[in-house]
Design an enzyme around this catalytic site. Sequence first.
Site, short mmCIF file in Angstrom:
data_model
loop_
_atom_site.label_atom_id
_atom_site.label_comp_id
_atom_site.label_asym_id
_atom_site.label_seq_id
_atom_site.Cartn_x
_atom_site.Cartn_y
_atom_site.Cartn_z
N HIS A 96 6.66 0.60 6.18
CA HIS A 96 6.19 0.99 4.84
C HIS A 96 5.41 -0.18 4.27
CE1 HIS A 96 5.88 2.05 0.71
NE2 HIS A 96 6.96 1.41 0.29
N HIS A 98 2.17 -1.54 1.29
CA HIS A 98 1.45 -1.29 0.05
C HIS A 98 -0.03 -1.56 0.29
CE1 HIS A 98 5.32 -2.26 -2.50
NE2 HIS A 98 5.50 -1.29 -1.62
N TYR A 123 -8.77 9.19 16.85
CA TYR A 123 -7.50 8.47 16.84
C TYR A 123 -6.73 8.68 15.54
CZ TYR A 123 -8.09 6.33 21.35
OH TYR A 123 -8.21 6.14 22.71
#
Length: 217
Positions: A96, A98, A123
């Site tokens: 995860h 930002h 892709y």
Amino acid sequence: MSSSETKLREEICLIAKSLFDRGLTAGASGNISARTEDGGLLVSPTGSSFGRLDPARLSRFDDKLNHIGGDKPTKEMPLHSAFYDTRGDKAGAIVHLHSCHSVALSVLPDVDPDNMLPPITAYGVMRLGKVALLPYFMPGDPAMGGAIRGLAGKRSAVVLAHHGPVVAGKTLEAAAYAMEELEETAKLTLMTRGMTPNLLTDAQVQGLVREFGVEWD
């Protein structure tokens, strides 16, 4: 500690530092996790920087998701546990971030919440499938996990509006590659927005879906 766990701890820190060094996440943002051989998890601690993770201080969970060692885990554990629960053996690691371009795209109008990235490259389709755009949640809100569970395991990648992308992969390397593909595709989307680019056709997308077993429903 087993040699395989020691190796996994080092791999988590190396991949995280690579993502940090290339500007894909900054400061103390982002979190990463991976399954251990015994079914538990290793998770980056809360408030930690991807550029300076310490293998010995990673948060350790058992197979029942009890915190049994290391520093206090990231407050985004609901994200991680939801992906592991709903993706099963397709989720061996989660990243995860930002990252800049995916967050920018998440706040623009006219973005399809069921499939927020247009098929610009092969892709992008192959590594990500459809990427869901989820609404804004306060960081650490357990409702984020509920939103991911609501996808019933049908998406390996999501972007949290005003927050950032979350990608699950079978391995750490697969999750990191997919995350990089997501950010690059978001960048291309922003660069070509309003220019009516020639996207892959539906037939070309379906060809990739069949050839590479892409989840695309």
